[in-house]
Enzyme design. Structure first.
Site, PDB file in Angstrom:
ATOM      1  N   ASP A 115       0.803  -1.209  -0.134  1.00 29.94           N
ATOM      2  CA  ASP A 115      -0.015  -0.052  -0.001  1.00 29.94           C
ATOM      3  C   ASP A 115       0.944   1.240   0.016  1.00 29.94           C
ATOM      4  OD1 ASP A 115      -2.319   1.731   0.403  1.00 29.94           O
ATOM      5  OD2 ASP A 115      -3.311   0.127   1.497  1.00 29.94           O
ATOM      6  N   ASP A 131      -3.022   4.638  -2.727  1.00 31.48           N
ATOM      7  CA  ASP A 131      -4.030   5.225  -1.883  1.00 31.48           C
ATOM      8  C   ASP A 131      -4.785   6.431  -2.490  1.00 31.48           C
ATOM      9  OD1 ASP A 131      -5.666   4.933   0.826  1.00 31.48           O
ATOM     10  OD2 ASP A 131      -4.315   6.877   1.020  1.00 31.48           O
ATOM     11  N   GLU A 154      -6.669   3.292  -5.775  1.00 35.18           N
ATOM     12  CA  GLU A 154      -8.085   3.668  -5.028  1.00 35.18           C
ATOM     13  C   GLU A 154      -8.577   4.890  -5.670  1.00 35.18           C
ATOM     14  OE1 GLU A 154      -9.769   3.969  -0.599  1.00 35.18           O
ATOM     15  OE2 GLU A 154      -8.056   5.015  -1.122  1.00 35.18           O
ATOM     16  N   HIS A 177     -10.973  -2.439   4.173  1.00 36.68           N
ATOM     17  CA  HIS A 177     -10.743  -2.326   5.598  1.00 36.68           C
ATOM     18  C   HIS A 177     -11.516  -0.600   6.010  1.00 36.68           C
ATOM     19  CE1 HIS A 177      -8.109   0.072   3.005  1.00 36.68           C
ATOM     20  NE2 HIS A 177      -7.992   0.958   4.200  1.00 36.68           N
ATOM     21  N   ASP A 178     -12.149  -0.263   5.130  1.00 37.65           N
ATOM     22  CA  ASP A 178     -12.942   1.309   5.039  1.00 37.65           C
ATOM     23  C   ASP A 178     -14.510   0.903   5.133  1.00 37.65           C
ATOM     24  OD1 ASP A 178     -10.775   2.362   5.219  1.00 37.65           O
ATOM     25  OD2 ASP A 178     -10.763   2.618   2.899  1.00 37.65           O
TER      26      ASP A 178
HETATM   27  O1  TEU Z   1      -9.492   5.651   1.868  1.00 40.44           O
HETATM   28  C1  TEU Z   1     -10.028   6.817   1.256  1.00 40.44           C
HETATM   29  C2  TEU Z   1     -11.530   7.075   1.480  1.00 40.44           C
HETATM   30  O2  TEU Z   1     -12.069   7.745   0.747  1.00 40.44           O
HETATM   31  C3  TEU Z   1     -11.944   6.680   2.633  1.00 40.44           C
HETATM   32  O3  TEU Z   1     -11.796   7.548   3.697  1.00 40.44           O
HETATM   33  C4  TEU Z   1     -13.491   6.576   2.740  1.00 40.44           C
HETATM   34  O4  TEU Z   1     -14.128   8.035   2.425  1.00 40.44           O
HETATM   35  C5  TEU Z   1     -14.173   6.131   3.857  1.00 40.44           C
HETATM   36  O5  TEU Z   1     -13.382   5.275   4.503  1.00 40.44           O
HETATM   37  C6  TEU Z   1     -15.336   5.348   3.584  1.00 40.44           C
HETATM   38  O6  TEU Z   1     -16.160   4.940   4.707  1.00 40.44           O
HETATM   39  C7  TEU Z   1      -8.189   5.579   1.851  1.00 40.44           C
HETATM   40  C8  TEU Z   1      -8.013   4.420   2.772  1.00 40.44           C
HETATM   41  O7  TEU Z   1      -8.645   3.306   2.431  1.00 40.44           O
HETATM   42  C9  TEU Z   1      -8.479   4.774   4.272  1.00 40.44           C
HETATM   43  O8  TEU Z   1      -8.025   3.942   5.192  1.00 40.44           O
HETATM   44  C10 TEU Z   1      -7.612   6.030   4.564  1.00 40.44           C
HETATM   45  O9  TEU Z   1      -8.082   6.429   5.968  1.00 40.44           O
HETATM   46  C11 TEU Z   1      -7.642   7.409   3.758  1.00 40.44           C
HETATM   47  O10 TEU Z   1      -7.312   6.729   2.305  1.00 40.44           O
HETATM   48  C12 TEU Z   1      -6.582   8.234   4.110  1.00 40.44           C
HETATM   49  O11 TEU Z   1      -5.378   7.779   3.588  1.00 40.44           O
END
Ligand code: TEU
Length: 528
Positions: free
Chosen positions: A108, A210, A263, A325-326
């Site tokens: 990542d 990311d 992403e 994970h989000d």
């Molecule tokens: O996620 C980007 C992102 O858009 C998320 O914050 C999303 O809005 C949210 O999780 C939806 O529930 C990436 C990573 O996957 C996330 O873990 C990080 O917190 C974020 O970028 C910042 O680096």
């Protein structure tokens, strides 16, 4: 033991088209030090599970040095492993052990922002004339009013923080501890390219990038038209494509065919497809529009069609994601039943495109219930899907202790790898069987795909490669639904030895999902 080749099940190139990629959240995978947090040694220990399961690559959520405000998405050193997870020697061992099992390693990479503790930012904030002042996005002006109306995507407040040292605002699309780099600065681009080379030299096979669409900011940083409620993570500026072409050139310097998956958090697949460029930008991009929808045949037919319309004409290779994970784990989002978890496995692993499988999906996990006082996520809502993976039926589920950084998912006593492996009809065996079928079938991996007219409760499609034709049908309701597969594949016979079902069928009947090939039919039972 013969050394498996790193070919993703195919002798052809473009391994990332053939591969199933398994996402590991290292904090929650496996702990070998007893501190309640998973580590790289734990990933090495569990590689045999992944080889048994049959995935082709692992993507490790961030492992670089970090104060962990956003669990590694705030990087303080792009060229080292955080001591919480191990060190570079352990990492090298992980790559070697994974490769020995035919599994590629994807890291990542967080290009949009660093940690506020990164030496680059420490320097940048130290004075208006600092060498790296222009590596971040600074604006002077009134401390009463931020430079524009952008809101942080994670912490909710303004995307600007006032810094006393130099009396100026800095931009952070996420938390204040994650200042945005200024990619219009060529020194930033070169420094970030070097961080890619650092890991490519160590043999990594690619990067998940990311929020990579956000690295280009609109000229003059104007207010978002929709006001502060407008979503800053949907920024999509033309300059990003030049930055991506330069990143691709770095990857193309290396013989291991490094892959990039972006992403790209845009919910219009046509805009996402643009991030593939003319095969000279990203190799792959997530397409989250499909994830944001119900477990409903109409939704999925529309999501598949819109992905086909956006991706196919420009030969952009699709990807599919149900959990990460989000997001709340998909079994839970889709209502919680075993039946849905099984049908979703068939969906993910038979669509046309590279599937991303989030660790624990193969156990059919739902989210842990995390009481407010135990939450760690700066957004306050993503802890549940980040719970530790239960490996066995013991009270600590294969972890060194029972009080890990987050609690286990609720059904860990039954839904752990040990218990499920002992039951040949369980979901982990279903995932394994599906992955095996996928590896054996060119049509499923890289064939064309056409939706088939069917009962409104169903999503059904046909995958074709040369003479090989595979029909997939998924019943997204919990009632029996008739489905007559096209002539060439009937009558349906059960072929999945772990399904527990035998006999001949000519209808999907009570089954939530099925795959039909000339050689037979896999009917996926609703439960064990
Ligand atoms: O996620 C980007 C992102 O858009 C998320 O914050 C999303 O809005 C949210 O999780 C939806 O529930 C990436 C990573 O996957 C996330 O873990 C990080 O917190 C974020 O970028 C910042 O680096």
């Amino acid at each position: 033991m013969t050394t498996p080749t790193l070919d993703g099940g195919s002798a052809a190139g473009d391994w990332w088209k053939h591969a199933t990629i398994y996402q590991i959240y290292p904090r929650s995978f496996c702990d070998t030090t007893g501190n309640g947090v998973g580590d790289l040694g734990g990933v090495i220990d569990r590689l045999d599970h992944l080889a048994w399961l049959g995935v082709d690559a692992i993507w490790l959520s961030p492992i670089f040095t970090s104060p962990m405000v956003d669990h590694g998405y705030d990087v303080a050193d792009y060229c080292d492993v955080d001591p919480l997870f191990g060190d570079l020697d352990t990492f090298d061992r992980l790559v070697a052990e994974a490769h020995r099992r035919g599994i590629r390693v994807v890291l990542d990479w967080v290009p949009n922002h660093t940690s506020d503790r990164h030496p680059w930012f420490v320097d940048s904030r130290s004075s208006r004339t600092a060498a790296r002042r222009a590596w971040y996005v600074w604006r002077e002006g009134s401390r009463e009013r931020p430079p524009n109306n952008w809101m942080s995507a994670l912490s909710g407040g303004s995307a600007w923080t006032w810094d006393e040292t130099t009396s100026a605002w800095y931009l952070h699309l996420f938390t204040p501890e994650q200042p945005d780099l200024d990619w219009s600065n060529s020194e930033v681009r070169e420094a970030m390219h070097e961080t890619l080379r650092f890991w490519l030299d160590r043999g990594v096979d690619g990067f998940r990038m990311d929020v990579v669409h956000l690295i280009a900011k609109p000229d003059g940083l104007p207010d978002l038209p929709g006001g502060p409620g407008d979503v800053v993570i949907h920024i999509d500026e033309p300059e990003v494509h030049g930055y991506l072409r330069a990143i691709r050139s770095v990857l193309d310097e290396y013989p291991q065919q490094p892959m990039s998956v972006g992403e790209v958090y845009l919910l219009d697949p046509t805009r996402v497809a643009e991030y593939y460029g003319d095969h000279d930008e990203l190799h792959l991009s997530f397409n989250f529009s499909a994830l944001h929808g119900r477990w409903d045949a109409g939704h999925w037919r529309a999501a598949i069609r819109s992905a086909q319309r956006a991706f196919d004409p420009v030969e952009a290779w699709p990807t599919w994601v149900l959990s990460n994970h989000d997001q709340t784990r998909h079994r839970q989002r889709y209502g919680g039943s075993e039946r849905v978890a099984r049908a979703a496995a068939v969906l993910l692993l038979t669509l046309r495109g590279t599937p991303f499988l989030y660790a624990g999906e193969e156990l059919g996990l739902v989210d842990a219930e995390v009481p407010p006082e135990q939450r760690h996520d700066p957004a306050g809502r993503r802890d549940g899907c980040r719970a530790p993976i239960p490996w066995d039926a013991s009270s600590t589920h294969g972890w060194r202790r029972s009080d890990n950084w987050l609690p286990f998912p609720p059904e860990a006593g039954d839904r752990n790898l040990e218990t499920l492996r002992n039951d040949p009809a369980s979901i982990v065996h279903l995932y394994r069987a599906l992955l095996r079928i996928r590896r054996q079938s060119t049509a499923l991996r890289v064939g064309s795909m056409e939706l088939i007219d069917a009962d409104p409760a169903l999503v059904a499609w046909e995958r074709t490669a040369g003479d090989e034709r595979v029909v997939v049908a998924i019943n997204m309701t919990d009632r029996p639904v008739p489905f007559e597969p096209p002539d060439h594949s009937s009558p349906w016979t059960v072929a999945l030895e772990s399904s527990g079902a035998v006999g001949e069928r000519s209808s999907l009947g009570e089954y939530p999902g099925a795959i039909a090939e000339q050689s037979g039919v896999v009917l996926v039972p609703a439960a064990t």
